[in-house]
Design an enzyme around this catalytic site. Structure first.
Site, mmCIF file in Angstrom:
data_model
loop_
_atom_site.group_PDB
_atom_site.id
_atom_site.type_symbol
_atom_site.label_atom_id
_atom_site.label_comp_id
_atom_site.label_asym_id
_atom_site.label_seq_id
_atom_site.Cartn_x
_atom_site.Cartn_y
_atom_site.Cartn_z
ATOM 1 N N LYS A 55 1.773 0.225 -1.309
ATOM 2 C CA LYS A 55 1.847 -1.137 -1.838
ATOM 3 C C LYS A 55 2.083 -2.180 -0.753
ATOM 4 O O LYS A 55 2.298 -3.358 -1.057
ATOM 5 C CB LYS A 55 2.934 -1.210 -2.906
ATOM 6 C CG LYS A 55 2.674 -0.335 -4.125
ATOM 7 C CD LYS A 55 3.785 -0.443 -5.144
ATOM 8 C CE LYS A 55 3.556 0.500 -6.311
ATOM 9 N NZ LYS A 55 3.704 1.925 -5.919
ATOM 10 N N LYS A 78 7.460 -3.476 -10.147
ATOM 11 C CA LYS A 78 7.491 -2.064 -9.778
ATOM 12 C C LYS A 78 8.108 -1.900 -8.401
ATOM 13 O O LYS A 78 8.062 -2.820 -7.567
ATOM 14 C CB LYS A 78 6.090 -1.464 -9.817
ATOM 15 C CG LYS A 78 5.007 -2.265 -9.140
ATOM 16 C CD LYS A 78 3.633 -1.702 -9.499
ATOM 17 C CE LYS A 78 2.515 -2.595 -8.996
ATOM 18 N NZ LYS A 78 1.186 -2.071 -9.371
ATOM 19 N N ARG A 87 -9.286 5.201 -10.539
ATOM 20 C CA ARG A 87 -8.967 5.855 -9.271
ATOM 21 C C ARG A 87 -10.282 6.176 -8.573
ATOM 22 O O ARG A 87 -11.106 6.920 -9.096
ATOM 23 C CB ARG A 87 -8.157 7.123 -9.514
ATOM 24 C CG ARG A 87 -8.078 8.106 -8.327
ATOM 25 C CD ARG A 87 -7.485 7.504 -7.046
ATOM 26 N NE ARG A 87 -6.169 6.952 -7.218
ATOM 27 C CZ ARG A 87 -5.026 7.630 -7.081
ATOM 28 N NH1 ARG A 87 -5.077 8.926 -6.794
ATOM 29 N NH2 ARG A 87 -3.877 7.028 -7.223
ATOM 30 N N ARG A 135 -8.682 6.017 -15.657
ATOM 31 C CA ARG A 135 -7.473 6.553 -16.281
ATOM 32 C C ARG A 135 -7.019 5.593 -17.368
ATOM 33 O O ARG A 135 -6.755 4.422 -17.106
ATOM 34 C CB ARG A 135 -6.388 6.750 -15.224
ATOM 35 C CG ARG A 135 -6.791 7.683 -14.105
ATOM 36 C CD ARG A 135 -5.774 7.737 -12.992
ATOM 37 N NE ARG A 135 -5.581 6.429 -12.376
ATOM 38 C CZ ARG A 135 -4.726 6.199 -11.377
ATOM 39 N NH1 ARG A 135 -3.998 7.172 -10.898
ATOM 40 N NH2 ARG A 135 -4.610 4.993 -10.862
ATOM 41 N N ARG A 188 1.027 1.985 -18.517
ATOM 42 C CA ARG A 188 0.762 2.802 -17.343
ATOM 43 C C ARG A 188 -0.314 3.830 -17.659
ATOM 44 O O ARG A 188 -0.273 4.473 -18.698
ATOM 45 C CB ARG A 188 2.038 3.513 -16.884
ATOM 46 C CG ARG A 188 3.183 2.574 -16.584
ATOM 47 C CD ARG A 188 4.464 3.333 -16.291
ATOM 48 N NE ARG A 188 4.903 4.136 -17.431
ATOM 49 C CZ ARG A 188 5.895 5.025 -17.386
ATOM 50 N NH1 ARG A 188 6.540 5.234 -16.247
ATOM 51 N NH2 ARG A 188 6.236 5.699 -18.469
ATOM 52 N N ASP A 221 -6.746 2.294 -6.289
ATOM 53 C CA ASP A 221 -6.627 1.990 -7.712
ATOM 54 C C ASP A 221 -7.139 0.591 -7.978
ATOM 55 O O ASP A 221 -6.730 -0.373 -7.297
ATOM 56 C CB ASP A 221 -5.174 2.107 -8.167
ATOM 57 C CG ASP A 221 -4.630 3.524 -8.020
ATOM 58 O OD1 ASP A 221 -5.444 4.466 -8.002
ATOM 59 O OD2 ASP A 221 -3.402 3.677 -7.927
ATOM 60 N N GLU A 280 -3.540 -0.656 -5.386
ATOM 61 C CA GLU A 280 -2.904 0.255 -4.439
ATOM 62 C C GLU A 280 -3.955 0.951 -3.580
ATOM 63 O O GLU A 280 -5.090 1.161 -4.014
ATOM 64 C CB GLU A 280 -2.070 1.335 -5.160
ATOM 65 C CG GLU A 280 -0.850 0.801 -5.873
ATOM 66 C CD GLU A 280 0.047 1.922 -6.389
ATOM 67 O OE1 GLU A 280 -0.075 3.064 -5.895
ATOM 68 O OE2 GLU A 280 0.871 1.649 -7.268
ATOM 69 N N ASN A 315 -3.747 4.522 -1.837
ATOM 70 C CA ASN A 315 -2.899 5.709 -1.783
ATOM 71 C C ASN A 315 -3.304 6.595 -0.615
ATOM 72 O O ASN A 315 -4.408 7.152 -0.608
ATOM 73 C CB ASN A 315 -3.010 6.481 -3.097
ATOM 74 C CG ASN A 315 -2.532 5.661 -4.288
ATOM 75 O OD1 ASN A 315 -1.355 5.617 -4.572
ATOM 76 N ND2 ASN A 315 -3.471 4.999 -4.963
#
Length: 323
Positions: free
Chosen positions: A126, A161, A211, A225, A233, A273, A282, A284
């Protein structure tokens, strides 16, 4: 080319073999004739110019309840006896994680570490994404209640978050009435010393959080997702479900912007994401997931593509060393 592969990850006994990306990578490596070793980050030792771990030679199989077998542990010199280290332990991205990257960085000139440990340390999910703010939803990094209130007043509803959280944990939506904002900021400030991420709430999340997986800077697949019932979420770890998807033009633009930098940094396996087909949230790099679901929906052997990239990098390094 047979490689010696050390996998730094959490205990194998507790993983879900049906969807675990690390396990899929281990299966693919074994199928190629690579020899596998397993150890935990806390097993690392350093002295002189040696980095070693008490590691178990391991074989894996897709049999629930009998998915791995350890041989007797050995003192594995990661700089001399391993060709590849897969750094696959789950976050949190804490001092233990950071220390492991510092130790692995000391052998990175001799052993290929995936992902590159210095780049992982310098690109937390992040924070690295802030380099691409033009693709992000309105975002605030803060510990200040006053700043969070002003941001909420501007955007109507927000999501808060942890800056170094993972797996969809501790993500809260705050409505325009700000009923619980002060209490939430108080809890966050007591729990974490670093600032927190506050973003405008995106209603499009109801239609999914995509994703997208990149291997050596190139897109290899994606899944959408979907949030579970009563959830904002969509992480699979908190009850989200996956479905087949295609990339939008905006998502292709995002990937084209990120790809060269990911490759330059040695970030071979990355999952980004994107919400609503346009909002990057994000990047990752620590222990990305999603490759099993992509293969299930698209038939793409993402694990195989990752090993193609790793083997290519190892071969390039050996060719340079032979000159």
């Amino acid at each position: 080319m047979s490689l010696s592969v050390a996998v730094q990850m959490d205990p194998l006994a507790g993983i879900n073999i049906a969807g675990d990306s690390s396990f899929a990578l281990m299966l693919a490596a074994q199928a190629r004739g690579h020899r596998l070793f397993h150890y935990a980050a806390e097993d690392l030792n350093w002295s002189g110019d040696r980095l070693w771990a008490k590691a178990h030679p391991v074989t894996v199989q897709r049999v629930a309840g009998d998915h791995f077998r350890f041989d007797d542990p050995v003192g594995l010199d990661l700089g001399e006896q391993a060709d590849v280290v897969l750094m696959r332990q789950d976050p949190p991205f804490d001092l233990g994680y950071i220390t492991a990257t510092h130790l692995l960085e000391r052998i990175a000139d001799r052993t290929l570490v995936v992902n590159d440990p210095a780049s992982v340390r310098n690109a937390p999910e992040k924070v690295f994404v802030l380099d691409y703010a033009r693709f992000m939803p309105p975002t605030l990094i803060t510990r200040s209640l006053d700043e969070a209130r002003a941001f909420l007043a501007e955007h109507g509803a927000i999501v808060i978050k942890p800056l170094h959280g993972n797996g969809g944990k501790a993500i809260f939506k705050v409505e325009a009435d700000a009923a619980n904002l002060s209490a939430l900021i108080e809890v966050f400030n007591q729990t974490w010393r670093e600032p927190h991420m506050v973003q405008a709430f995106l209603p499009a999340v109801a239609k999914g959080d995509k994703r997208i997986v990149l291997v050596d800077g190139e897109v290899v697949g994606a899944i959408n997702r979907l949030p579970g019932e009563g959830e904002i979420r969509s992480n699979l770890a908190v009850g989200g479900s996956a479905e087949k998807t295609e990339l939008t033009e905006r998502e292709r633009e995002i990937c084209a912007a990120l790809g060269p930098e990911l490759k330059r940094r040695g970030l071979i396996f990355v999952g980004i994401d994107v919400i609503g087909g346009e909002w990057l949230t994000e990047i990752n790099v620590t222990s990305p997931t999603g490759i099993v679901a992509i293969e299930r929906f698209d038939g793409t052997d993402v694990a195989g593509l990752i090993w193609d990239a790793i083997e290519r990098r190892v071969a390039e390094r050996k060719a340079v060393g032979a000159r």
